[in-house]
Write a protein that holds these residues in place. Structure first.
Motif, mmCIF file in Angstrom:
data_model
loop_
_atom_site.group_PDB
_atom_site.id
_atom_site.type_symbol
_atom_site.label_atom_id
_atom_site.label_comp_id
_atom_site.label_asym_id
_atom_site.label_seq_id
_atom_site.Cartn_x
_atom_site.Cartn_y
_atom_site.Cartn_z
ATOM 1 N N GLY A 1 0.878 -1.179 0.000
ATOM 2 C CA GLY A 1 0.000 0.000 0.000
ATOM 3 C C GLY A 1 0.905 1.215 0.000
ATOM 4 N N LYS A 2 0.395 2.302 -0.497
ATOM 5 C CA LYS A 2 1.245 3.490 -0.669
ATOM 6 C C LYS A 2 1.481 4.247 0.636
ATOM 7 N N ARG A 3 0.625 4.012 1.626
ATOM 8 C CA ARG A 3 0.752 4.658 2.962
ATOM 9 C C ARG A 3 0.654 6.181 2.856
ATOM 10 N N LEU A 4 -0.176 6.654 1.923
ATOM 11 C CA LEU A 4 -0.262 8.105 1.693
ATOM 12 C C LEU A 4 -0.787 8.866 2.895
ATOM 13 N N ARG A 5 -1.787 8.292 3.570
ATOM 14 C CA ARG A 5 -2.392 9.017 4.699
ATOM 15 C C ARG A 5 -1.403 9.177 5.847
ATOM 16 N N ILE B 1 -7.531 2.535 9.847
ATOM 17 C CA ILE B 1 -8.906 2.844 9.423
ATOM 18 C C ILE B 1 -9.036 2.707 7.903
ATOM 19 N N HIS B 2 -8.047 3.213 7.193
ATOM 20 C CA HIS B 2 -8.065 3.114 5.720
ATOM 21 C C HIS B 2 -8.066 1.641 5.287
ATOM 22 N N THR B 3 -7.220 0.829 5.925
ATOM 23 C CA THR B 3 -7.136 -0.585 5.534
ATOM 24 C C THR B 3 -8.459 -1.300 5.830
ATOM 25 N N TYR B 4 -9.052 -0.998 6.988
ATOM 26 C CA TYR B 4 -10.368 -1.593 7.299
ATOM 27 C C TYR B 4 -11.367 -1.231 6.200
ATOM 28 N N SER B 5 -11.347 0.045 5.734
ATOM 29 C CA SER B 5 -12.342 0.473 4.745
ATOM 30 C C SER B 5 -12.133 -0.266 3.417
ATOM 31 N N LEU B 6 -10.873 -0.518 3.054
ATOM 32 C CA LEU B 6 -10.609 -1.247 1.805
ATOM 33 C C LEU B 6 -11.113 -2.685 1.907
ATOM 34 N N ILE B 7 -10.866 -3.314 3.071
ATOM 35 C CA ILE B 7 -11.281 -4.712 3.257
ATOM 36 C C ILE B 7 -12.813 -4.821 3.156
ATOM 37 N N HIS B 8 -13.520 -3.917 3.820
ATOM 38 C CA HIS B 8 -14.987 -3.965 3.773
ATOM 39 C C HIS B 8 -15.502 -3.565 2.388
ATOM 40 N N ASP B 9 -14.836 -2.602 1.761
ATOM 41 C CA ASP B 9 -15.265 -2.161 0.421
ATOM 42 C C ASP B 9 -15.164 -3.293 -0.603
ATOM 43 N N CYS C 1 -20.816 -7.930 -0.747
ATOM 44 C CA CYS C 1 -21.998 -7.071 -0.566
ATOM 45 C C CYS C 1 -21.716 -5.615 -0.925
ATOM 46 N N MET C 2 -20.450 -5.278 -1.174
ATOM 47 C CA MET C 2 -20.118 -3.898 -1.575
ATOM 48 C C MET C 2 -19.571 -3.944 -3.016
ATOM 49 N N ASP C 3 -18.252 -3.763 -3.197
ATOM 50 C CA ASP C 3 -17.732 -3.724 -4.576
ATOM 51 C C ASP C 3 -17.420 -5.103 -5.157
ATOM 52 N N GLY D 1 -18.767 11.128 7.491
ATOM 53 C CA GLY D 1 -17.576 11.149 6.639
ATOM 54 C C GLY D 1 -17.562 9.943 5.700
ATOM 55 N N MET D 2 -16.508 9.103 5.843
ATOM 56 C CA MET D 2 -16.277 8.015 4.891
ATOM 57 C C MET D 2 -17.444 7.038 4.758
ATOM 58 N N VAL D 3 -18.020 6.620 5.903
ATOM 59 C CA VAL D 3 -19.128 5.650 5.831
ATOM 60 C C VAL D 3 -20.340 6.283 5.118
ATOM 61 N N GLN E 1 -7.928 11.122 -9.891
ATOM 62 C CA GLN E 1 -6.831 10.352 -10.489
ATOM 63 C C GLN E 1 -7.109 8.848 -10.369
ATOM 64 N N ASP E 2 -7.671 8.444 -9.222
ATOM 65 C CA ASP E 2 -8.036 7.027 -9.035
ATOM 66 C C ASP E 2 -9.058 6.605 -10.094
ATOM 67 N N ASP E 3 -10.012 7.493 -10.361
ATOM 68 C CA ASP E 3 -11.049 7.183 -11.351
ATOM 69 C C ASP E 3 -10.479 7.162 -12.767
HETATM 70 C C1 GRG Z 1 -16.470 0.245 3.466
HETATM 71 C C2 GRG Z 1 -16.785 1.957 5.267
HETATM 72 C C3 GRG Z 1 -16.317 1.614 3.927
HETATM 73 C C4 GRG Z 1 -15.748 2.571 3.199
HETATM 74 C C5 GRG Z 1 -15.146 2.333 1.909
HETATM 75 C C6 GRG Z 1 -12.081 3.180 0.908
HETATM 76 C C7 GRG Z 1 -13.476 3.152 0.439
HETATM 77 C C8 GRG Z 1 -14.558 3.581 1.360
HETATM 78 C C9 GRG Z 1 -13.736 2.653 -0.765
HETATM 79 C C10 GRG Z 1 -12.655 2.083 -1.638
HETATM 80 C C11 GRG Z 1 -12.873 2.487 -3.021
HETATM 81 C C12 GRG Z 1 -12.314 3.802 -3.336
HETATM 82 C C13 GRG Z 1 -12.003 4.094 -4.744
HETATM 83 C C14 GRG Z 1 -12.122 4.679 -2.381
HETATM 84 C C15 GRG Z 1 -11.597 5.982 -2.594
HETATM 85 C C16 GRG Z 1 -10.356 6.143 -1.835
HETATM 86 C C17 GRG Z 1 -9.255 5.403 -2.494
HETATM 87 C C18 GRG Z 1 -8.744 5.922 -3.783
HETATM 88 C C19 GRG Z 1 -8.787 4.327 -1.906
HETATM 89 C C20 GRG Z 1 -7.561 3.643 -2.326
HETATM 90 O O1 GRG Z 1 -6.530 4.270 -1.594
HETATM 91 P P1 GRG Z 1 -4.997 4.100 -1.940
HETATM 92 O O2 GRG Z 1 -4.809 4.271 -3.412
HETATM 93 O O3 GRG Z 1 -4.761 2.580 -1.554
HETATM 94 O O4 GRG Z 1 -4.237 4.993 -1.033
HETATM 95 P P2 GRG Z 1 -3.439 1.879 -0.970
HETATM 96 O O5 GRG Z 1 -3.625 0.418 -1.295
HETATM 97 O O6 GRG Z 1 -2.224 2.461 -1.647
HETATM 98 O O7 GRG Z 1 -3.451 2.133 0.498
#
Ligand code: GRG
Length: 297
Positions: A46-50, A78-86, A90-92, A154-156, A223-225
């Motif tokens: 992971g890039k550890r940007l946050r 928190i970011h890693t938890y959000s990726l795992i659930h995302d 049932c989500m992405d 916020g995020m949720v 940029q992600d999109d």
């Molecule tokens: C499930 C509560 C919940 C929230 C999900 C993180 C998220 C919210 C959704 C993931 C999909 C997405 C495109 C989110 C936007 C933020 C984003 C670009 C996440 C990816 O972050 P990076 O690129 O990932 O920093 P790494 O793997 O480098 O940490």
């Protein structure tokens, strides 16, 4: 992300890897499946940007690395938890994350939910833990900032709106609001916690830093999109083209990739202008803004 990184940012990157390793491996004794899944997801790159934003903000305001470790680790958990659930079905419903099978694919859905839950609790435990030089008021404020940014306001909340937007027509303003909640909220919290840990209370400085974080947060998401359209799974570490197949409303899909790229450049310029108003050395934050948006993965 490591190319052209200043030595301070390289040090911060090494520091966050070492800190995450320490916090995750010191949890024992915990159920072995949970330990394996935590190692797999948190120590998987992971890039550890946050966290880098926490360290860069705190550093420019004079904080020590030790002071910045807890918020840096907490935001990444928190970011890693959000990726795992995302990634859950049932989500992405994604199979690939950070170039590896997603947590529910490598383990199972129940474990993936529990790993996310455990990471969220651990983030707040770390912020609440007594320090060598305790500052309860700052610790409480950081917990509040992180709770608000990651929760329903916020995020949720942003994730809920994002899921509801699938297959629906959305305006650019509505898309921007979703991005502000889903993505920028944690980016803003990273900068805010770095400033808090440094003891910064100057309202004008905090406002400039927050403007920077909002602009970078939106640029990062666009940029992600863009990468979801023209990137490669080998560099992004996740499937490409999933936004179009899920009929998601994104900037480049609503406008064009060229317009989206212009928007990213304009946002980065505004972010750099916001930094320019600050009487500190903000070069690390400027470099992060460029890296977060020049990236191919
Ligand atoms: C499930 C509560 C919940 C929230 C999900 C993180 C998220 C919210 C959704 C993931 C999909 C997405 C495109 C989110 C936007 C933020 C984003 C670009 C996440 C990816 O972050 P990076 O690129 O990932 O920093 P790494 O793997 O480098 O940490």
């Amino acid at each position: 992300m490591t190319t052209n990184m200043t030595s301070a940012l390289s040090t911060a990157k090494q520091r966050i890897e070492q800190q995450l390793n320490q916090y995750i491996t010191q949890l024992q004794p915990i159920p072995s499946t949970l330990q394996k899944a935590l190692n797999y997801t948190v120590l998987a790159g992971g890039k550890r940007l946050r966290p880098l934003l926490v360290y860069a903000t705190g550093h420019c305001l004079g904080a020590t690395l030790e002071t910045l470790d807890p918020p840096a680790v907490a935001i990444e958990l928190i970011h890693t938890y959000s990726l795992i659930h995302d990634d859950l079905p049932c989500m992405d419903d994604d199979d690939l994350r950070r170039g590896k099978p997603t947590c529910h694919k490598a383990f199972n859905e129940a474990t993936a939910i529990l790993v996310g839950d455990a990471l969220q609790s651990l983030a707040f435990e770390i912020l609440a833990t007594k320090r060598h030089k305790p500052n309860t008021a700052i610790q409480c404020e950081m917990m509040k900032v992180l709770a608000v940014a990651s929760g329903a306001k916020g995020m949720v909340g942003g994730q809920q709106l994002d899921l509801e937007a699938e297959g629906q027509t959305r305006s650019l303003d509505e898309v921007e609001k979703i991005h502000a909640l889903k993505t920028s909220a944690l980016i803003r919290a990273s900068v805010r916690m770095g400033a808090l840990a440094a003891g910064c209370t100057h309202p004008e400085a905090l406002a400039c830093l927050d403007q920077y974080a909002q602009q970078v947060g939106l640029a990062f998401q666009i940029q992600d999109d863009i990468l979801d359209i023209e990137g490669h799974a080998t560099t992004t570490g996740k499937p490409v083209g999933s936004d179009a197949s899920a009929q998601k409303a994104t900037f480049p899909l609503l406008t064009s990739v060229a317009q989206a790229k212009q928007k990213v450049s304009a946002l980065v310029q505004s972010a750099l202008t916001s930094l320019g108003k600050l009487p500190y050395d903000t070069s690390e934050l400027a470099q992060l803004a460029r890296q977060m948006t020049d990236r191919q993965g």
